[in-house]
Design a protein around this motif. Structure first.
Motif, PDB file in Angstrom:
ATOM      1  N   LEU A  99       0.615  -0.931   0.044  1.00  0.00           N
ATOM      2  CA  LEU A  99      -0.017   0.056  -0.083  1.00  0.00           C
ATOM      3  C   LEU A  99       0.861   1.263   0.098  1.00  0.00           C
ATOM      4  CD1 LEU A  99      -2.638   1.528   0.353  1.00  0.00           C
ATOM      5  CD2 LEU A  99      -2.595   1.285   2.770  1.00  0.00           C
ATOM      6  N   ALA A 100       2.142   1.167   0.807  1.00  0.00           N
ATOM      7  CA  ALA A 100       2.980   2.516   0.674  1.00  0.00           C
ATOM      8  C   ALA A 100       3.539   2.749  -0.480  1.00  0.00           C
ATOM      9  CB  ALA A 100       3.771   2.202   2.130  1.00  0.00           C
ATOM     10  N   LYS A 101       4.037   1.755  -1.021  1.00  0.00           N
ATOM     11  CA  LYS A 101       4.662   1.796  -2.493  1.00  0.00           C
ATOM     12  C   LYS A 101       3.657   2.395  -3.436  1.00  0.00           C
ATOM     13  CE  LYS A 101       8.018  -1.695  -2.100  1.00  0.00           C
ATOM     14  NZ  LYS A 101       8.240  -3.118  -2.411  1.00  0.00           N
ATOM     15  N   GLY A 102       2.299   1.875  -3.463  1.00  0.00           N
ATOM     16  CA  GLY A 102       1.451   2.442  -4.257  1.00  0.00           C
ATOM     17  C   GLY A 102       1.131   3.855  -3.985  1.00  0.00           C
ATOM     18  N   ILE A 103       0.852   4.208  -2.748  1.00  0.00           N
ATOM     19  CA  ILE A 103       0.543   5.546  -2.427  1.00  0.00           C
ATOM     20  C   ILE A 103       1.742   6.469  -3.009  1.00  0.00           C
ATOM     21  CG2 ILE A 103       0.503   7.320  -0.397  1.00  0.00           C
ATOM     22  CD1 ILE A 103      -1.230   5.081   1.113  1.00  0.00           C
ATOM     23  N   MET A 104       2.992   6.189  -2.670  1.00  0.00           N
ATOM     24  CA  MET A 104       4.143   6.986  -3.156  1.00  0.00           C
ATOM     25  C   MET A 104       4.176   7.142  -4.659  1.00  0.00           C
ATOM     26  SD  MET A 104       7.021   5.405  -0.461  1.00  0.00           S
ATOM     27  CE  MET A 104       8.325   6.654  -1.113  1.00  0.00           C
ATOM     28  N   ALA A 105       3.918   6.051  -5.339  1.00  0.00           N
ATOM     29  CA  ALA A 105       3.990   6.099  -6.768  1.00  0.00           C
ATOM     30  C   ALA A 105       2.848   6.967  -7.168  1.00  0.00           C
ATOM     31  CB  ALA A 105       3.823   4.709  -7.323  1.00  0.00           C
ATOM     32  N   ALA A 106       1.690   6.649  -6.822  1.00  0.00           N
ATOM     33  CA  ALA A 106       0.361   7.432  -7.475  1.00  0.00           C
ATOM     34  C   ALA A 106       0.455   9.196  -6.864  1.00  0.00           C
ATOM     35  CB  ALA A 106      -0.796   6.918  -6.876  1.00  0.00           C
ATOM     36  N   GLU A 114      -9.352  10.623   4.213  1.00  0.00           N
ATOM     37  CA  GLU A 114     -10.566  11.530   4.408  1.00  0.00           C
ATOM     38  C   GLU A 114     -10.795  13.026   4.127  1.00  0.00           C
ATOM     39  OE1 GLU A 114     -11.758  10.148   8.210  1.00  0.00           O
ATOM     40  OE2 GLU A 114     -12.727   8.227   7.752  1.00  0.00           O
ATOM     41  N   GLY A 115      -9.238  13.499   4.596  1.00  0.00           N
ATOM     42  CA  GLY A 115      -9.178  14.626   4.271  1.00  0.00           C
ATOM     43  C   GLY A 115      -9.075  15.282   2.753  1.00  0.00           C
ATOM     44  N   ALA A 116      -8.429  14.194   2.204  1.00  0.00           N
ATOM     45  CA  ALA A 116      -8.425  14.464   0.818  1.00  0.00           C
ATOM     46  C   ALA A 116      -9.570  14.258  -0.047  1.00  0.00           C
ATOM     47  CB  ALA A 116      -7.190  13.397   0.047  1.00  0.00           C
ATOM     48  N   LEU A 117     -10.469  13.346   0.574  1.00  0.00           N
ATOM     49  CA  LEU A 117     -11.799  13.245  -0.205  1.00  0.00           C
ATOM     50  C   LEU A 117     -12.745  14.115   0.073  1.00  0.00           C
ATOM     51  CD1 LEU A 117     -12.799   9.257   1.001  1.00  0.00           C
ATOM     52  CD2 LEU A 117     -11.748  10.052  -1.152  1.00  0.00           C
ATOM     53  N   VAL A 173     -10.980  10.403  -5.213  1.00  0.00           N
ATOM     54  CA  VAL A 173     -12.090   9.979  -4.735  1.00  0.00           C
ATOM     55  C   VAL A 173     -12.059   8.647  -4.784  1.00  0.00           C
ATOM     56  CG1 VAL A 173     -14.519   9.877  -4.709  1.00  0.00           C
ATOM     57  CG2 VAL A 173     -13.432  11.969  -4.703  1.00  0.00           C
ATOM     58  N   THR A 174     -12.131   8.018  -6.219  1.00  0.00           N
ATOM     59  CA  THR A 174     -12.030   6.865  -6.448  1.00  0.00           C
ATOM     60  C   THR A 174     -11.174   5.916  -5.725  1.00  0.00           C
ATOM     61  OG1 THR A 174     -13.137   7.004  -8.458  1.00  0.00           O
ATOM     62  CG2 THR A 174     -12.240   5.066  -8.272  1.00  0.00           C
ATOM     63  N   THR A 175      -9.543   6.456  -5.677  1.00  0.00           N
ATOM     64  CA  THR A 175      -8.693   5.581  -5.513  1.00  0.00           C
ATOM     65  C   THR A 175      -8.424   5.659  -3.953  1.00  0.00           C
ATOM     66  OG1 THR A 175      -7.265   6.253  -7.299  1.00  0.00           O
ATOM     67  CG2 THR A 175      -6.250   5.410  -5.363  1.00  0.00           C
ATOM     68  N   GLN A 176      -8.613   6.781  -3.236  1.00  0.00           N
ATOM     69  CA  GLN A 176      -8.648   6.848  -1.944  1.00  0.00           C
ATOM     70  C   GLN A 176      -9.852   6.313  -0.987  1.00  0.00           C
ATOM     71  OE1 GLN A 176      -6.484  10.195  -0.112  1.00  0.00           O
ATOM     72  NE2 GLN A 176      -5.455  10.648  -2.123  1.00  0.00           N
ATOM     73  N   ALA A 213     -11.207   3.668  -2.020  1.00  0.00           N
ATOM     74  CA  ALA A 213     -10.991   2.117  -1.888  1.00  0.00           C
ATOM     75  C   ALA A 213      -9.820   1.899  -0.926  1.00  0.00           C
ATOM     76  CB  ALA A 213     -10.700   1.614  -3.366  1.00  0.00           C
ATOM     77  N   GLU A 214      -8.890   2.741  -1.003  1.00  0.00           N
ATOM     78  CA  GLU A 214      -7.867   2.595   0.003  1.00  0.00           C
ATOM     79  C   GLU A 214      -8.532   2.496   1.465  1.00  0.00           C
ATOM     80  OE1 GLU A 214      -4.132   3.703  -3.075  1.00  0.00           O
ATOM     81  OE2 GLU A 214      -4.843   4.981  -1.363  1.00  0.00           O
ATOM     82  N   ILE A 215      -9.256   3.406   1.603  1.00  0.00           N
ATOM     83  CA  ILE A 215      -9.674   3.579   3.380  1.00  0.00           C
ATOM     84  C   ILE A 215     -10.565   2.398   3.320  1.00  0.00           C
ATOM     85  CG2 ILE A 215     -11.566   4.608   4.412  1.00  0.00           C
ATOM     86  CD1 ILE A 215     -10.851   7.513   2.940  1.00  0.00           C
ATOM     87  N   GLU A 216     -11.321   1.879   2.465  1.00  0.00           N
ATOM     88  CA  GLU A 216     -12.181   0.451   2.921  1.00  0.00           C
ATOM     89  C   GLU A 216     -10.798  -0.665   3.152  1.00  0.00           C
ATOM     90  OE1 GLU A 216     -14.590   0.421  -0.447  1.00  0.00           O
ATOM     91  OE2 GLU A 216     -15.884   2.017   0.153  1.00  0.00           O
ATOM     92  N   GLN A 217     -10.121  -0.564   2.218  1.00  0.00           N
ATOM     93  CA  GLN A 217      -8.940  -1.661   2.598  1.00  0.00           C
ATOM     94  C   GLN A 217      -8.365  -1.625   4.106  1.00  0.00           C
ATOM     95  OE1 GLN A 217      -7.669  -4.570   0.405  1.00  0.00           O
ATOM     96  NE2 GLN A 217      -7.891  -4.765   2.637  1.00  0.00           N
ATOM     97  N   MET A 218      -7.813  -0.503   4.340  1.00  0.00           N
ATOM     98  CA  MET A 218      -7.451  -0.068   5.500  1.00  0.00           C
ATOM     99  C   MET A 218      -8.175  -0.293   6.640  1.00  0.00           C
ATOM    100  SD  MET A 218      -4.653   3.037   4.927  1.00  0.00           S
ATOM    101  CE  MET A 218      -5.819   4.172   4.129  1.00  0.00           C
ATOM    102  N   ARG A 219      -9.521   0.090   6.683  1.00  0.00           N
ATOM    103  CA  ARG A 219     -10.324  -0.141   7.517  1.00  0.00           C
ATOM    104  C   ARG A 219     -10.517  -1.824   7.823  1.00  0.00           C
ATOM    105  NH1 ARG A 219     -14.584   4.269   6.012  1.00  0.00           N
ATOM    106  NH2 ARG A 219     -13.868   6.145   7.320  1.00  0.00           N
ATOM    107  N   ALA A 220     -10.625  -2.684   6.819  1.00  0.00           N
ATOM    108  CA  ALA A 220     -10.684  -3.951   6.740  1.00  0.00           C
ATOM    109  C   ALA A 220      -9.373  -4.451   7.494  1.00  0.00           C
ATOM    110  CB  ALA A 220     -10.882  -4.765   5.594  1.00  0.00           C
ATOM    111  N   TRP A 221      -8.350  -4.100   7.242  1.00  0.00           N
ATOM    112  CA  TRP A 221      -7.215  -4.472   7.767  1.00  0.00           C
ATOM    113  C   TRP A 221      -7.204  -4.102   9.449  1.00  0.00           C
ATOM    114  CZ3 TRP A 221      -3.372  -2.332   3.536  1.00  0.00           C
ATOM    115  CH2 TRP A 221      -3.460  -3.041   2.575  1.00  0.00           C
TER     116      TRP A 221
END
Length: 212
Positions: free
Chosen positions: A89-96, A166-169, A192-195, A197-205
């Protein structure tokens, strides 16, 4: 440890950089100087302001700083987390978000040739743009030390990054309401779309790894 959220924009909020909001944000940053943290509740009180000719400039300056905060936290997670999921996830955030920073910086240079080099905000009472103070810029960036690589590091990272996203959204949705530029609207939609989805994934983790 209190976790930092830079600027969750509420309906009916204050113009970014208006005298009251500016004092609140700067006071929050001053209170937390040296602690690596900012309180959440004051950061909830800021808006990017009206849909005027400078809205996109304020959006770009705020989102560039906000993305820089996410990249910084993601880089820290790469150093300290042992979980494969967090590291991916961190690598994806950094790249995007690094790519989006470059894109936004390019737009700023192209669209606002007369704008100052430093990030700006609107001053409601004075009726003009003004440079952010270093404290305000740091609060927007949400620079924070997530602490040592202990068993709770991933929890702190998830909590901080969820709130950061959430702030970015909220800011991206405000841009969708107020910006007329196709480029800004497309970027806001992607955020909105990317972040989300990442929020939902992080909440699940968080629920799976730290059931409480």
């Amino acid at each position: 440890m209190r976790l930092t959220v830079w600027a969750l924009i509420l309906a009916g909020g204050f113009v970014l950089g208006a005298s009251w909001a500016g004092r609140e944000l700067e006071a929050t940053a001053h209170e937390s100087k040296g602690k690596g943290e900012l309180s959440i509740h004051r950061a909830h009180q800021i808006s990017l302001g009206p849909a005027d000719e400078s809205f996109d400039l304020r959006f770009l300056d705020a989102m560039i700083l906000h993305h820089e905060g996410a990249v910084s936290m993601a880089a820290e997670a790469l150093q300290k987390s042992r979980r494969r999921e967090i590291r991916q996830l961190a690598k994806g955030i950094m790249a995007a978000q690094s790519q989006e920073i470059k894109q936004m910086q390019g737009w700023r240079l192209s669209w606002y040739l007369q704008a100052p080099r430093d990030p700006v905000m609107g001053h409601e009472e004075m009726g003009h743009q003004m440079a952010m103070t270093p404290e305000m810029a740091a609060a927007m960036r949400m620079d924070t030390n997530l602490g040592s690589a202990d068993p709770e590091f991933d929890l702190r990272f998830l909590q901080a990054m969820i709130q950061h996203h959430e702030g970015a959204l909220v800011m991206a949705r405000e841009a969708l309401e107020k910006s007329k530029r196709l480029e800004i609207r497309q970027l806001a939609t992607a955020i909105v779309t990317t972040q989300q989805a990442e929020i939902e994934q992080m909440r699940a983790w968080q629920k799976r790894w730290y059931p409480r």
